[in-house]
Design an enzyme around this catalytic site. Structure first.
Site, PDB file in Angstrom:
ATOM      1  N   THR A   8     -29.174 -10.742  72.530  1.00  0.00           N
ATOM      2  CA  THR A   8     -30.599 -10.772  71.764  1.00  0.00           C
ATOM      3  C   THR A   8     -30.590 -11.711  70.487  1.00  0.00           C
ATOM      4  O   THR A   8     -29.464 -11.529  69.742  1.00  0.00           O
ATOM      5  CB  THR A   8     -31.463  -9.490  71.822  1.00  0.00           C
TER       6      THR A   8
ATOM      7  N   LEU B  15     -73.571 -25.313  69.782  1.00  0.00           N
ATOM      8  CA  LEU B  15     -73.286 -25.477  68.614  1.00  0.00           C
ATOM      9  C   LEU B  15     -74.630 -24.987  67.687  1.00  0.00           C
ATOM     10  O   LEU B  15     -75.738 -24.980  68.293  1.00  0.00           O
ATOM     11  CB  LEU B  15     -73.033 -27.009  68.267  1.00  0.00           C
ATOM     12  N   SER B  16     -74.318 -24.647  66.611  1.00  0.00           N
ATOM     13  CA  SER B  16     -75.559 -24.572  65.499  1.00  0.00           C
ATOM     14  C   SER B  16     -76.079 -25.745  65.554  1.00  0.00           C
ATOM     15  O   SER B  16     -75.663 -26.693  65.206  1.00  0.00           O
ATOM     16  CB  SER B  16     -74.780 -24.103  64.300  1.00  0.00           C
TER      17      SER B  16
ATOM     18  N   LYS C 148     -80.551 -24.018  70.656  1.00  0.00           N
ATOM     19  CA  LYS C 148     -80.557 -22.871  71.484  1.00  0.00           C
ATOM     20  C   LYS C 148     -81.842 -21.925  71.282  1.00  0.00           C
ATOM     21  O   LYS C 148     -82.694 -21.649  72.032  1.00  0.00           O
ATOM     22  CB  LYS C 148     -79.438 -21.982  71.183  1.00  0.00           C
ATOM     23  N   SER C 149     -82.015 -21.533  69.962  1.00  0.00           N
ATOM     24  CA  SER C 149     -83.371 -20.781  69.847  1.00  0.00           C
ATOM     25  C   SER C 149     -84.633 -21.305  70.019  1.00  0.00           C
ATOM     26  O   SER C 149     -85.657 -20.707  70.679  1.00  0.00           O
ATOM     27  CB  SER C 149     -83.088 -20.359  68.059  1.00  0.00           C
TER      28      SER C 149
ATOM     29  N   SER D  34     -71.667 -18.240  70.293  1.00  0.00           N
ATOM     30  CA  SER D  34     -70.738 -17.439  71.390  1.00  0.00           C
ATOM     31  C   SER D  34     -69.737 -18.605  71.609  1.00  0.00           C
ATOM     32  O   SER D  34     -69.413 -19.253  72.618  1.00  0.00           O
ATOM     33  CB  SER D  34     -71.471 -17.164  72.459  1.00  0.00           C
TER      34      SER D  34
END
Length: 639
Positions: free
Chosen positions: A119, A477-478, A482-483, A550
């Site tokens: 090793t 992405l930001s 999405k929202s 996410s």
């Protein structure tokens, strides 16, 4: 002249054949010892193994010729044989004169067979050393007589003890370079004893050797009349193999597969980990707890009256009990434990750091389950044994953590049973082994917290709402939208009298996840929490709409795995980074570009887009209203 008729063997030929057969039978039944050599760089590990191979006559003539040529070309011993070259097979190792990988070699003596692992000594190859030590019964820790106990000596001694190696030989090498000085030997042994006491090694054998010259390797050396112990080979031939001790422990056999060649035979095959077993013994099947008695035991040559640890057999039971791969057959009156939360030591082997909360595959014996690891309680400085605070573990780091599995597993403490206490962690996406671990004990809460059955189930709640629960998981992405789109979908479903609830990333950060930052580990934990909330809401029969960046596919898969098949619907809001940055209604990209906002997805932190989302929305080709309508049109049937 050969006329095609069978020729009778001469008495001499018959005698030779009998001798060969007797030799093969003797060799077949020799015990096997696995051991490692370890220690600091250039302490002579590879040279020692080369000497062992040479002295045991395990080098063929062509290999010896190559060794002689290589010794003259790249060796370090002038015109003499450089035994290290027998083991240092990698070109990089030969050029540097160091070992950087684990090299395994087989050799045999009249009394025993051996597999030795050479090793590496460098700290950056700690994971390689752990790999080599994982199956070893004994460790030979070399110390250069000129240098004494070094940092790597302490590190490898600790790792050998951590892995559970019970037999330790401290071989003080290159004694010929200090004129076989007894005083020097005694001083090093005294230093090592203080080191061993701090680590927890209670017993070891120290011997003076010269691997290059062969002193105290196969025979006792005349240069050390003051040493009364055995030679290295003598000790390796006589030390007790761990399998002998394993046979005295209670019976355990992880089931590898159910053997059913026809309708009249059903047996459970596996390698016996500990103990012994015989027909009519009463066994317990874990984790179910069902019991039965053995009707027969089948070995490679047929039925046997007894089977011992280290043997592979098929066990047939008198009753038709439910048992499959991953279950453990054990002594009915002395079963191992079953739990789903543990404390463990982890040796991290991957270049990517541990992400607390991320699900990994945990493989222990024949069981494979999903597991999550909590942030380390502490990391161990293997040079000083100091316990250090740590939020994660990086490559070659060793730490103590709590972990949880998605279902109970059968286990024992690694100290008691390596097979049921040692495990590996596997990345779910790449299938790469990221860590090796050793279980200490089950957490008390895993035994005291039980799932409470409810009289009103999720089906009844969904039926009352006249809908099928689901999770509409918006990712992107930001600034992707999405929202905005999720909110429009929520309003459309509300007008259709659907029972919904929208979980928005920013809103969650104000409450449920207000204690989390935006480092990778925090993002993993945030999604885990949201997934658990979404699962509870689906139990209530609700259609859950989530809008989160996410960024990691592993966590999106984790949430999908929490739900029933078909309930998790991944919706990818696909917007190019340049477009998302152009919108930047919150000014986040501007802050990230200026360095005011760390770990921002798309700038300083990566985003892993879905490979095959259930719904793909390209916001450069449709408006938010059109996207919401498309999502409803595609999903209203199932919902």
């Amino acid at each position: 002249m050969d006329n095609g008729e069978p020729q009778e063997s001469s008495p001499a030929q018959t005698l030779i054949a009998q001798d060969i057969d007797a030799y093969l039978q003797q060799h077949l039944h020799k015990s096997l010892l696995r051991f490692i050599t370890c220690g600091s760089v250039d302490d002579g590990k590879s040279t020692l193994i080369g000497r062992l191979l040479y002295d045991s006559k395990m080098i063929y003539e062509d290999q010896l010729a190559v060794l002689e040529a290589d010794s003259k070309r790249v060796g370090t011993q002038g015109q003499n044989l450089d035994f290290a070259l027998l083991v240092d097979g990698l070109a990089a190792e030969r050029e540097q004169g160091i070992t950087i990988d684990v090299a395994y070699r087989f050799f045999s003596t009249e009394r025993r067979k051996f597999i030795v692992a050479d090793t590496p000594g460098h700290e950056q190859y700690t994971r390689n050393m752990v790999t080599g030590a994982s199956t070893a019964d004994l460790a030979v820790i070399l110390i250069d007589a000129r240098k004494g106990v070094l940092t790597q000596t302490r590190r490898h001694s600790f790792l050998a003890h951590l892995i559970g190696i019970r037999h330790v030989v401290v071989a003080i090498n290159k004694m010929d370079l200090v004129d076989f000085d007894q005083g020097r030997f005694a001083a090093i042994v005294s230093d090592y004893r203080r080191c061993a006491d701090g680590i927890g090694i209670t017993d070891f054998l120290a011997m003076p050797i010269s691997a290059l010259a062969g002193d105290n390797i196969s025979t006792r050396s005349t240069h050390t009349p003051w040493y009364n112990g055995p030679s290295l080979i003598e000790h390796l031939e006589s030390v007790a193999v761990d399998i002998d001790a394993a046979q005295t422990l209670p019976f355990r056999m992880p089931v590898q597969w159910v053997n059913r060649p026809d309708a009249d035979f059903r047996g459970f095959s596996g390698l016996i980990s500990t103990g012994s077993v015989a027909p009519d013994d009463k066994l317990r099947v874990l984790p179910s707890g069902l019991t039965s008695r053995i009707s027969r035991i089948v070995g490679p040559e047929g039925d046997v009256s007894q089977a011992l640890a280290g043997e592979s057999v098929t066990i047939c039971l008198k009753d038709e009990v439910d048992c499959s791969r991953g279950d453990v057959l054990c002594a009915a009156d002395a079963p191992p434990q079953v739990a789903d939360q543990f404390e463990a030591t982890l040796v991290w082997m991957a270049e990517e750091a541990l992400l607390a909360g991320r699900p990994y595959w945990l493989k222990i014996a024949t069981q494979t389950v999903s597991a999550t690891v909590q942030p380390p309680k502490y990391q161990i400085n293997v040079n000083t044994m100091e316990r250090l605070a740590a939020r994660t573990l990086t490559m070659n780091a060793i730490g103590v953590c709590n972990l949880a599995t998605d279902r109970p597993i059968v286990f024992e403490s690694y100290e008691v049973n390596h097979d049921l206490g040692g495990f590996i962690l596997i990345d779910k996406l790449t299938n790469a082994t990221v860590a090796a671990g050793m279980l200490h004990f089950a957490l008390r809460r895993s035994q005291n917290v039980h799932w409470q059955a409810l009289d009103i189930g999720r089906e009844a709640r969904a039926t009352m709402k006249n809908q099928r629960p689901a999770v509409l998981w918006f990712t992107g992405l930001s600034g992707a939208g999405k929202s905005t789109i999720a909110n429009l979908v929520d309003k459309k479903l509300h007008r259709m009298n659907r029972h919904t609830f929208l979980l928005d990333g920013d809103n969650i950060r104000h409450g449920l996840s207000r204690d989390l930052g935006f480092a990778d580990a925090d993002r993993v934990e945030n999604i885990r929490r949201v997934g658990e909330v979404a699962r509870l809401m689906t139990d209530a029969g609700i259609i859950v709409i989530t809008a989160f960046i996410s960024p990691f596919s592993a966590e999106r898969q984790m949430v999908r795995d929490m739900m029933l098949p078909g309930e998790f619907i991944e919706i990818y809001i696909d917007t190019p980074l340049a477009e998302a940055e152009r919108r930047d209604v919150k000014g986040l990209y501007k802050k990230a570009r200026s360095g005011q906002l760390a770990n921002f997805t798309g700038i300083a932190s990566s985003y892993e887009p879905p490979v095959a989302p259930d719904v793909h929305i390209d916001t450069t080709k449709m408006t938010a209203e059109e996207a919401a309508t498309l999502i409803i049109d595609q999903l209203i049937g199932p919902l």
